[in-house]
Design a protein around this motif. Structure first.
Motif, PDB file in Angstrom:
ATOM      1  N   UNK A   1      30.786  50.061  42.735  1.00  0.00           N
ATOM      2  CA  UNK A   1      30.909  49.312  43.985  1.00  0.00           C
ATOM      3  C   UNK A   1      29.514  48.898  44.437  1.00  0.00           C
ATOM      4  N   UNK A   2      29.374  47.628  44.802  1.00  0.00           N
ATOM      5  CA  UNK A   2      28.135  47.207  45.452  1.00  0.00           C
ATOM      6  C   UNK A   2      28.215  47.663  46.910  1.00  0.00           C
ATOM      7  N   UNK A   3      27.201  48.397  47.368  1.00  0.00           N
ATOM      8  CA  UNK A   3      27.255  49.054  48.672  1.00  0.00           C
ATOM      9  C   UNK A   3      25.969  48.788  49.449  1.00  0.00           C
ATOM     10  N   UNK A   4      26.152  48.462  50.733  1.00  0.00           N
ATOM     11  CA  UNK A   4      25.035  48.340  51.669  1.00  0.00           C
ATOM     12  C   UNK A   4      25.287  49.310  52.813  1.00  0.00           C
ATOM     13  N   UNK A   5      24.318  50.193  53.053  1.00  0.00           N
ATOM     14  CA  UNK A   5      24.461  51.223  54.077  1.00  0.00           C
ATOM     15  C   UNK A   5      23.228  51.207  54.972  1.00  0.00           C
ATOM     16  N   UNK A   6      23.455  51.138  56.293  1.00  0.00           N
ATOM     17  CA  UNK A   6      22.357  51.084  57.261  1.00  0.00           C
ATOM     18  C   UNK A   6      22.457  52.268  58.207  1.00  0.00           C
ATOM     19  N   UNK A   7      21.317  52.875  58.493  1.00  0.00           N
ATOM     20  CA  UNK A   7      21.233  53.972  59.455  1.00  0.00           C
ATOM     21  C   UNK A   7      20.949  53.375  60.833  1.00  0.00           C
ATOM     22  N   UNK A   8      21.947  53.390  61.692  1.00  0.00           N
ATOM     23  CA  UNK A   8      21.799  52.821  63.031  1.00  0.00           C
ATOM     24  C   UNK A   8      21.464  53.883  64.072  1.00  0.00           C
ATOM     25  N   UNK A   9      21.288  55.118  63.652  1.00  0.00           N
ATOM     26  CA  UNK A   9      20.997  56.200  64.591  1.00  0.00           C
ATOM     27  C   UNK A   9      19.503  56.375  64.815  1.00  0.00           C
ATOM     28  N   UNK A  10      19.166  57.482  65.463  1.00  0.00           N
ATOM     29  CA  UNK A  10      17.767  57.776  65.794  1.00  0.00           C
ATOM     30  C   UNK A  10      17.210  58.949  65.000  1.00  0.00           C
ATOM     31  N   UNK A  11      17.988  59.487  64.055  1.00  0.00           N
ATOM     32  CA  UNK A  11      17.535  60.615  63.241  1.00  0.00           C
ATOM     33  C   UNK A  11      17.698  60.279  61.768  1.00  0.00           C
TER      34      UNK A  11
ATOM     35  N   UNK B   1      30.760  54.673  60.369  1.00  0.00           N
ATOM     36  CA  UNK B   1      31.184  56.069  60.432  1.00  0.00           C
ATOM     37  C   UNK B   1      29.981  56.887  60.871  1.00  0.00           C
ATOM     38  N   UNK B   2      30.059  57.467  62.053  1.00  0.00           N
ATOM     39  CA  UNK B   2      28.902  58.157  62.590  1.00  0.00           C
ATOM     40  C   UNK B   2      27.775  57.175  62.856  1.00  0.00           C
ATOM     41  N   UNK B   3      26.602  57.477  62.320  1.00  0.00           N
ATOM     42  CA  UNK B   3      25.442  56.600  62.492  1.00  0.00           C
ATOM     43  C   UNK B   3      25.178  55.718  61.279  1.00  0.00           C
ATOM     44  N   UNK B   4      26.101  55.709  60.315  1.00  0.00           N
ATOM     45  CA  UNK B   4      25.938  54.867  59.133  1.00  0.00           C
ATOM     46  C   UNK B   4      26.948  53.723  59.161  1.00  0.00           C
ATOM     47  N   UNK B   5      26.468  52.542  58.826  1.00  0.00           N
ATOM     48  CA  UNK B   5      27.322  51.366  58.714  1.00  0.00           C
ATOM     49  C   UNK B   5      27.433  50.982  57.244  1.00  0.00           C
TER      50      UNK B   5
END
Length: 273
Positions: free
Chosen positions: A183-193, A155-159
């Motif tokens: 909830x066990x959650x893993x979130x990655x910032x795939x954007x440039x900001x 969603x947007x720049x977050x996976x």
């Protein structure tokens, strides 16, 4: 030698014959035609109705093409303001075409009340259909993307990657009004900001009830750090737990994860897992 016939004066009492006008040629303006030169004959009412309706359908086809282009391109993220702009332009063009057609039919004279009413009804019906189609397109463009547990989805720049929930928990040091769903959650910032992962932007749904996230827990040296949000620089990943404070009788049905409070979001059906 000069021409004496052309210079000879007329004798006294000689009356010249009146000059006859030239017969009307192909570009002459007949006196019986009330239209000024260059003005076309008025269009018949029924034909004008069909012309207007065809023009309106052409505008709708163009608007539909623009909507499909936005929804199926990289500009999909801008659909929130592009689709209303297209709807306003479409409505303005439709009203303009209808008003001009009604004016032309009225100027044609004769019995034009029936065609004008038919055209007005068609325009109103078409505007109603446009409003319904625009609302459906807006709902489709802003509806959360479906996802599944254990599968990364963006969603947007977050996976996001979420696991199945555990509910009915009580954790030391965390005050609750009911019980906790974790909830066990893993979130990655795939954007440039840099971005912020905010617990309150995430939502847990039951049948008619919705609860925002409470805290994010991250492991840190044999203990957990708790905070309402986490900063994610470009390329960084958060791995931890997302907590919801819900009533003891609450049964989670769907989980919504958002990069920001106004993003489209990801919707995971928990009942299907």
């Amino acid at each position: 030698m000069s021409d004496t016939q052309s210079t000879r004066p007329d004798p006294p009492g000689f009356a010249t014959a009146p000059t006859r006008p030239d017969p009307p040629g192909p570009v002459a303006w007949p006196s019986a035609d009330p239209r000024p030169p260059g003005q076309a004959a008025p269009v018949r009412a029924v034909r004008r109705v069909f012309q207007a309706f065809g023009a309106v359908l052409g505008v709708q086809a163009l608007a539909a093409f623009a909507v499909l282009l936005i929804l199926n391109s990289y500009r999909r993220g801008a659909a929130g303001w592009l689709l209303p702009l297209i709807a306003v332009a479409d409505l303005a063009a439709t009203l303009q075409i209808g008003w001009l057609a009604i004016r032309d039919i009225r100027l044609a004279g004769g019995r034009t009340t029936g065609p004008r009413r038919i055209l007005t009804a068609l325009v109103i019906l078409l505007i109603a259909c446009l409003a319904a189609a625009g609302y459906a397109a807006h709902r489709h463009a802003t509806a959360p993307v479906p996802g599944t547990l254990g599968t990364p989805i963006q969603d947007g720049d977050l996976t996001f990657t979420a696991s199945a929930p555990r509910c009915g928990l009580k954790l030391k040091g965390i005050t609750t009004h009911g019980t906790l769903c974790r909830f066990h959650l893993t979130t990655a910032n795939t954007g440039s900001t840099p971005l912020h992962l905010t617990a309150a932007s995430q939502h847990l749904h039951d049948n008619g009830d919705t609860y925002p996230g409470t805290l994010l827990l991250a492991p840190s040296r044999k203990k957990f750090t708790k905070s309402p949000f986490r900063s994610l620089p470009p390329g960084r990943t958060f791995t931890g737990y997302l907590l919801f404070d819900v009533p003891a009788t609450f049964t989670p049905r769907t989980l919504e994860l958002h990069a920001t409070g106004k993003s489209r979001g990801v919707r995971i059906d928990l009942a299907a897992t």
